[in-house]
Design a protein around this motif. Structure first.
Motif, PDB file in Angstrom:
ATOM      1  N   VAL A 196       0.793  -1.059   0.026  1.00 15.15           N
ATOM      2  CA  VAL A 196      -0.056  -0.006  -0.007  1.00 15.15           C
ATOM      3  C   VAL A 196       0.633   1.190  -0.048  1.00 15.15           C
ATOM      4  CG1 VAL A 196      -1.769   1.212   1.177  1.00 15.15           C
ATOM      5  CG2 VAL A 196      -1.950  -1.369   1.248  1.00 15.15           C
ATOM      6  N   LEU A 197       1.926   1.027   0.883  1.00 15.65           N
ATOM      7  CA  LEU A 197       2.877   2.502   0.685  1.00 15.65           C
ATOM      8  C   LEU A 197       3.631   2.596  -0.457  1.00 15.65           C
ATOM      9  CD1 LEU A 197       4.083   4.670   2.454  1.00 15.65           C
ATOM     10  CD2 LEU A 197       5.690   2.885   3.049  1.00 15.65           C
ATOM     11  N   ALA A 198       3.744   1.489  -1.228  1.00 15.50           N
ATOM     12  CA  ALA A 198       4.464   1.564  -2.232  1.00 15.50           C
ATOM     13  C   ALA A 198       3.408   2.285  -3.399  1.00 15.50           C
ATOM     14  CB  ALA A 198       4.844   0.274  -2.952  1.00 15.50           C
ATOM     15  N   TRP A 199       2.275   1.838  -3.508  1.00 15.48           N
ATOM     16  CA  TRP A 199       1.155   2.350  -4.364  1.00 15.48           C
ATOM     17  C   TRP A 199       0.882   4.213  -3.904  1.00 15.48           C
ATOM     18  CZ3 TRP A 199      -3.433   4.869  -3.323  1.00 15.48           C
ATOM     19  CH2 TRP A 199      -4.446   5.011  -4.372  1.00 15.48           C
ATOM     20  N   TRP A 200       0.975   4.278  -2.873  1.00 17.34           N
ATOM     21  CA  TRP A 200       0.921   5.598  -2.468  1.00 17.34           C
ATOM     22  C   TRP A 200       2.114   6.543  -2.948  1.00 17.34           C
ATOM     23  CZ3 TRP A 200      -3.146   8.538  -1.337  1.00 17.34           C
ATOM     24  CH2 TRP A 200      -4.172   7.973  -0.573  1.00 17.34           C
ATOM     25  N   ALA A 201       3.404   5.916  -2.972  1.00 12.37           N
ATOM     26  CA  ALA A 201       4.455   6.568  -3.540  1.00 12.37           C
ATOM     27  C   ALA A 201       4.475   6.930  -5.010  1.00 12.37           C
ATOM     28  CB  ALA A 201       5.632   5.610  -3.039  1.00 12.37           C
ATOM     29  N   THR A 202       3.969   5.963  -5.766  1.00 11.78           N
ATOM     30  CA  THR A 202       3.888   6.253  -7.127  1.00 11.78           C
ATOM     31  C   THR A 202       2.534   7.131  -7.623  1.00 11.78           C
ATOM     32  OG1 THR A 202       2.364   4.205  -7.384  1.00 11.78           O
ATOM     33  CG2 THR A 202       4.816   3.814  -7.741  1.00 11.78           C
ATOM     34  N   THR A 203       1.581   6.950  -6.898  1.00 12.58           N
ATOM     35  CA  THR A 203       0.419   7.820  -7.118  1.00 12.58           C
ATOM     36  C   THR A 203       0.746   9.426  -6.975  1.00 12.58           C
ATOM     37  OG1 THR A 203      -0.892   6.110  -6.610  1.00 12.58           O
ATOM     38  CG2 THR A 203      -1.902   8.371  -6.720  1.00 12.58           C
ATOM     39  N   GLY A 204       1.576   9.518  -5.728  1.00 11.38           N
ATOM     40  CA  GLY A 204       1.738  10.631  -5.420  1.00 11.38           C
ATOM     41  C   GLY A 204       3.114  11.549  -6.156  1.00 11.38           C
ATOM     42  N   VAL A 205       4.072  10.723  -6.390  1.00  7.26           N
ATOM     43  CA  VAL A 205       4.886  11.097  -7.358  1.00  7.26           C
ATOM     44  C   VAL A 205       4.563  11.597  -8.973  1.00  7.26           C
ATOM     45  CG1 VAL A 205       7.088  10.617  -8.875  1.00  7.26           C
ATOM     46  CG2 VAL A 205       6.948  10.142  -6.248  1.00  7.26           C
ATOM     47  N   LEU A 206       3.492  10.734  -9.151  1.00  9.11           N
ATOM     48  CA  LEU A 206       2.699  10.852 -10.441  1.00  9.11           C
ATOM     49  C   LEU A 206       2.046  12.199 -10.612  1.00  9.11           C
ATOM     50  CD1 LEU A 206       2.125  10.087 -13.246  1.00  9.11           C
ATOM     51  CD2 LEU A 206       0.148   8.822 -12.469  1.00  9.11           C
ATOM     52  N   LEU A 207       1.471  12.519  -9.508  1.00  9.15           N
ATOM     53  CA  LEU A 207       0.874  13.933  -9.211  1.00  9.15           C
ATOM     54  C   LEU A 207       1.737  14.963  -9.186  1.00  9.15           C
ATOM     55  CD1 LEU A 207      -2.176  12.909  -6.726  1.00  9.15           C
ATOM     56  CD2 LEU A 207      -2.253  13.403  -9.280  1.00  9.15           C
ATOM     57  N   LEU A 208       2.850  14.906  -8.617  1.00 12.47           N
ATOM     58  CA  LEU A 208       3.949  15.884  -8.391  1.00 12.47           C
ATOM     59  C   LEU A 208       4.437  16.298  -9.669  1.00 12.47           C
ATOM     60  CD1 LEU A 208       5.670  17.556  -6.673  1.00 12.47           C
ATOM     61  CD2 LEU A 208       7.283  15.791  -6.185  1.00 12.47           C
ATOM     62  N   VAL A 209       4.676  15.366 -10.359  1.00  5.45           N
ATOM     63  CA  VAL A 209       5.418  15.460 -11.836  1.00  5.45           C
ATOM     64  C   VAL A 209       4.456  16.135 -12.404  1.00  5.45           C
ATOM     65  CG1 VAL A 209       6.304  14.345 -13.675  1.00  5.45           C
ATOM     66  CG2 VAL A 209       6.832  13.661 -11.400  1.00  5.45           C
ATOM     67  N   GLY A 210       3.191  15.632 -12.498  1.00  7.26           N
ATOM     68  CA  GLY A 210       1.990  16.461 -13.324  1.00  7.26           C
ATOM     69  C   GLY A 210       2.230  17.888 -13.138  1.00  7.26           C
ATOM     70  N   TYR A 211       2.246  18.148 -11.667  1.00  7.18           N
ATOM     71  CA  TYR A 211       1.978  19.608 -11.340  1.00  7.18           C
ATOM     72  C   TYR A 211       3.209  20.347 -11.909  1.00  7.18           C
ATOM     73  CZ  TYR A 211       2.258  23.895  -8.317  1.00  7.18           C
ATOM     74  OH  TYR A 211       2.319  25.251  -7.859  1.00  7.18           O
ATOM     75  N   GLN A 212       4.452  19.913 -11.739  1.00 11.10           N
ATOM     76  CA  GLN A 212       5.728  20.670 -12.236  1.00 11.10           C
ATOM     77  C   GLN A 212       5.656  20.635 -13.619  1.00 11.10           C
ATOM     78  OE1 GLN A 212       8.002  21.640 -10.246  1.00 11.10           O
ATOM     79  NE2 GLN A 212       9.342  22.366 -11.924  1.00 11.10           N
TER      80      GLN A 212
END
Length: 435
Positions: free
Chosen positions: A94-110
């Motif tokens: 579950v933590l790994a899924w949160w990591a990839t999802t959070g990074v994806l949103l951060l990259v999209g924002y940047q």
């Protein structure tokens, strides 16, 4: 219908909290089960994931720094989280899924803050591969409901990251299909592993229950047989005590009183024995015409061997030592062990020659039943397949030893050693025939 839909919608936040925040997504294994076998290979799985992570770290860090205009430390940190997420998924899905999802949103924002119409979409360019691998590994570990929730939220996060860069949803169907396939395959593999685990556990429980039931049935059978033996001898004692005063000349009153007490105790013991063990008669499978037939002894061994020979089996018998009367329990157990060994030889070794060796020693009696290799394959036959268990129970009851196993020539051997000390108290034929 509307009420059910409303209830289901109200339960969605609670399910999301339970599955994605509390970590209670992994279903417990069945009682007696074990974790999925592929987890034992995690140290080996980590090696290719580390190699994959190095490639992802280099490629994504370069894209984040030069294409999406991230600072170099942030680009390396973001790419490092993505590269390590598949390894983390082996231990904390579950933590790994949160990591990839959070990074994806951060990259999209940047990427959206630094508008570049020619830049690649972040979902397809840097996020999809790691997201798919993590989702597949997560689906192997968590319940299907949690997998479906992660799939839907992951698709929404990817689409949102792309929307921050481009107004059109171009090529979004490709990552949707990839993630759906990864989630479906992972869930199917997990279901297959769970079904196999439950099947193994159920087979183990069934085998244990079958062995326990067979053991109880064999003990009941032994108890019925010993009940017959003991009841017979108690009846003989009672009759002898009643007849004894008439066989003596001028018996004293004291002798009559003692014999009367012996008979009374024998009758009471017999009554109590029948009260406790007689209920086992209700499970007896013998014909009603002969429910109380005498229990067999080694005197009937020749009759048993003749019956086997009549079935077309070559049987030889060898007796060493001086035959002597044994205790009723030993006689009965010895006969049943030979009987079961002959039955097993006929069932499992068709066409084989059988040899029965009976040895009388001062303190024990030995039984050895051997058969040669069968000359044709054995045909399946109905039965519990626990004859050896019955032999073991009878031998253990008498404090003896039992050894079974194949012989070097391809046959089989059963050897039993039953304690049978020579004592003056050993029953005699005269006592058995007393009216």
């Amino acid at each position: 219908m509307a009420g059910r839909l409303t209830t289901a919608l109200r339960a969605v936040p609670r399910h999301l909290r339970e599955d994605l925040l509390t970590g209670a997504t992994e279903e417990p294994l069945p009682v007696g089960g074990r974790r999925p076998g592929w987890l034992d290979w995690r140290p080996a799985i980590i090696v290719p994931l580390v190699i994959f992570g190095v490639v992802v770290l280099a490629g994504n860090a370069n894209a984040y720094a030069f294409q999406y205009r991230m600072s170099l430390p942030l680009a390396i940190l973001t790419a490092g989280i993505q590269a390590g997420a598949p390894i983390l998924a082996l231990y904390r899905p579950v933590l790994a899924w949160w990591a990839t999802t959070g990074v994806l949103l951060l990259v999209g924002y940047q990427a959206g803050s630094w508008f570049n119409p020619f830049a690649d979409l972040p979902w397809q360019r840097t996020g999809l591969l790691c997201q798919a691998i993590v989702l597949f590994l997560v689906a192997l570990r968590v319940r299907p409901r949690a997998t479906a929730e992660m799939l839907v939220l992951g698709i929404l996060a990817g689409a949102f990251a792309n929307a921050l860069v481009s107004d059109s949803f171009r090529d979004d169907h490709v990552p949707v299909i990839v993630l759906a396939v990864c989630a479906l395959v992972g869930a199917l593999l997990r279901g297959r592993q769970k079904a196999r685990t439950e099947l193994v556990v159920q087979e183990k429980l069934t085998a244990e229950e079958r062995a326990r039931r067979t053991l109880l049935e064999e003990r009941n059978r032994i108890a019925r047989e010993l009940h017959d033996v003991v009841a017979h001898h108690m009846s003989v004692i009672s009759i002898q005590a009643q007849v004894a005063p008439h066989l003596a000349e001028n018996p004293s009153d004291e002798l009559k009183e003692n014999l009367r007490g012996i008979r009374q105790n024998a009758v009471e013991a017999l009554t109590e024995l029948r009260r406790v063990l007689g209920v086992l008669r209700s499970e007896d499978t013998r014909p009603e015409s002969a429910p109380h037939a005498p229990q067999p002894t080694l005197d009937r061994l020749d009759e048993l061997v003749d019956n086997v020979r009549g079935a077309g089996v070559e049987v030889t018998v060898d007796t060493t030592g001086s035959p002597r009367p044994l205790s009723p329990g030993t006689e009965l157990s010895a006969f049943r062990i030979v009987q079961e060994a002959l039955s097993n030889a006929m069932r499992h070794a068709p066409g084989a020659a059988v040899h029965v060796a009976l040895g009388y020693l001062p303190d024990r009696v030995t039984l050895r039943v051997t058969n040669t290799a069968p000359d044709r394959p054995a045909q399946p036959s109905p039965g519990t397949g626990h004859g050896l268990l019955g032999m073991h129970e009878r031998t253990t009851m008498l404090g003896g030893e039992l050894a079974t196993g194949p012989t070097p020539d391809g046959g089989y051997e059963v050897t039993a050693i039953l304690p049978a000390p020579t004592t003056p108290e050993a029953p005699s034929d005269d006592a058995e025939d007393t009216p």
